[in-house]
Scaffold this motif. Structure first.
Motif, PDB file in Angstrom:
ATOM      1  N   THR A   1       0.587  -4.755  -2.452  1.00 57.84           N
ATOM      2  CA  THR A   1       1.019  -3.390  -2.199  1.00 57.84           C
ATOM      3  C   THR A   1       1.115  -2.648  -3.527  1.00 57.84           C
ATOM      4  O   THR A   1       1.828  -3.098  -4.431  1.00 57.84           O
ATOM      5  CB  THR A   1       2.370  -3.351  -1.485  1.00 57.84           C
ATOM      6  OG1 THR A   1       2.282  -4.078  -0.254  1.00 57.84           O
ATOM      7  CG2 THR A   1       2.779  -1.913  -1.184  1.00 57.84           C
TER       8      THR A   1
ATOM      9  N   ARG B   1     -10.553  -8.229   1.539  1.00 62.60           N
ATOM     10  CA  ARG B   1      -9.277  -7.557   1.798  1.00 62.60           C
ATOM     11  C   ARG B   1      -9.371  -6.751   3.079  1.00 62.60           C
ATOM     12  O   ARG B   1     -10.457  -6.323   3.498  1.00 62.60           O
ATOM     13  CB  ARG B   1      -8.875  -6.667   0.623  1.00 62.60           C
ATOM     14  CG  ARG B   1      -9.775  -5.452   0.390  1.00 62.60           C
ATOM     15  CD  ARG B   1      -9.354  -4.734  -0.881  1.00 62.60           C
ATOM     16  NE  ARG B   1     -10.191  -3.554  -1.134  1.00 62.60           N
ATOM     17  CZ  ARG B   1     -10.113  -2.822  -2.241  1.00 62.60           C
ATOM     18  NH1 ARG B   1      -9.267  -3.153  -3.212  1.00 62.60           N
ATOM     19  NH2 ARG B   1     -10.893  -1.768  -2.376  1.00 62.60           N
TER      20      ARG B   1
ATOM     21  N   THR C   1      -2.716 -12.936   1.389  1.00 62.58           N
ATOM     22  CA  THR C   1      -1.547 -12.566   0.595  1.00 62.58           C
ATOM     23  C   THR C   1      -1.522 -11.050   0.476  1.00 62.58           C
ATOM     24  O   THR C   1      -2.543 -10.408   0.238  1.00 62.58           O
ATOM     25  CB  THR C   1      -1.575 -13.256  -0.790  1.00 62.58           C
ATOM     26  OG1 THR C   1      -0.353 -12.981  -1.490  1.00 62.58           O
ATOM     27  CG2 THR C   1      -2.747 -12.813  -1.645  1.00 62.58           C
ATOM     28  N   GLN C   2      -0.331 -10.478   0.650  1.00 64.95           N
ATOM     29  CA  GLN C   2      -0.195  -9.024   0.666  1.00 64.95           C
ATOM     30  C   GLN C   2      -0.140  -8.472  -0.755  1.00 64.95           C
ATOM     31  O   GLN C   2       0.618  -8.965  -1.591  1.00 64.95           O
ATOM     32  CB  GLN C   2       1.079  -8.614   1.415  1.00 64.95           C
ATOM     33  CG  GLN C   2       1.368  -7.127   1.418  1.00 64.95           C
ATOM     34  CD  GLN C   2       0.402  -6.342   2.278  1.00 64.95           C
ATOM     35  OE1 GLN C   2       0.111  -6.731   3.402  1.00 64.95           O
ATOM     36  NE2 GLN C   2      -0.105  -5.228   1.741  1.00 64.95           N
TER      37      GLN C   2
ATOM     38  N   THR D   1      -4.159  -1.362  -1.840  1.00 61.69           N
ATOM     39  CA  THR D   1      -3.169  -1.980  -0.954  1.00 61.69           C
ATOM     40  C   THR D   1      -3.852  -2.589   0.260  1.00 61.69           C
ATOM     41  O   THR D   1      -4.610  -1.921   0.961  1.00 61.69           O
ATOM     42  CB  THR D   1      -2.137  -0.929  -0.504  1.00 61.69           C
ATOM     43  OG1 THR D   1      -1.390  -0.482  -1.650  1.00 61.69           O
ATOM     44  CG2 THR D   1      -1.189  -1.509   0.530  1.00 61.69           C
TER      45      THR D   1
ATOM     46  N   VAL E   1      -4.106  -6.742   2.651  1.00 55.80           N
ATOM     47  CA  VAL E   1      -3.967  -8.193   2.659  1.00 55.80           C
ATOM     48  C   VAL E   1      -5.256  -8.759   2.064  1.00 55.80           C
ATOM     49  O   VAL E   1      -6.354  -8.403   2.494  1.00 55.80           O
ATOM     50  CB  VAL E   1      -3.729  -8.744   4.067  1.00 55.80           C
ATOM     51  CG1 VAL E   1      -3.650 -10.269   4.025  1.00 55.80           C
ATOM     52  CG2 VAL E   1      -2.453  -8.161   4.656  1.00 55.80           C
TER      53      VAL E   1
ATOM     54  N   GLY F   1       0.235 -12.431  -4.636  1.00 59.84           N
ATOM     55  CA  GLY F   1       0.375 -11.057  -4.175  1.00 59.84           C
ATOM     56  C   GLY F   1       1.773 -10.531  -4.425  1.00 59.84           C
ATOM     57  O   GLY F   1       2.671 -11.261  -4.845  1.00 59.84           O
TER      58      GLY F   1
END
Length: 116
Positions: free
Chosen positions: A113, A38, A110-111, A91, A93, A9
């Motif tokens: 963005t 997500r 995992t983020q 966007t 997690v 990520g």
């Protein structure tokens, strides 16, 4: 019991690409269907993509069809999510799950963005 660790990520501009990986421990990995989910702030967790134990069957949320690809390498105990043409609304997690509609074994997330 399978344990899952996601990676890959990060911050990416709209239109860019990322590849997420989910490494699994345990000898039973290849017997499980695997999925990517997500969760965006203030929203429920949603299914993004699922792959069968053999990799021969995949399914995707309508919002990511044609942009995301799920794959797995059972020899490496790893499942991947290739994300292309990323949009702001991607966007979230991202979580990996083993047996997503049964045992639901989750990774830590995992983020991802996406910026404009």
């Amino acid at each position: 019991q399978v344990q899952l660790v996601e990676s890959g990520g990060g911050l990416v501009q709209a239109g860019g690409s990322l590849r997420l990986s989910c490494a699994a421990s345990g000898r039973t990995f290849s017997s499980y269907a695997m999925g990517w989910f997500r969760q965006a702030p203030g929203k429920e967790r949603e299914s993004v993509a699922v792959i069968s134990w053999s990799g021969g069957s995949t399914s995707y949320a309508d919002s990511v069809k044609g942009r995301f690809t799920i794959s797995r390498d059972n020899a490496k105990n790893t499942v991947y999510l290739q994300m292309n043409s990323l949009k702001l609304e991607d966007t979230a997690v991202y979580y990996c799950a083993a047996d997503p509609f049964g045992l639901q074994i989750w990774g830590q997330g995992t983020q991802v963005t996406v910026s404009s």
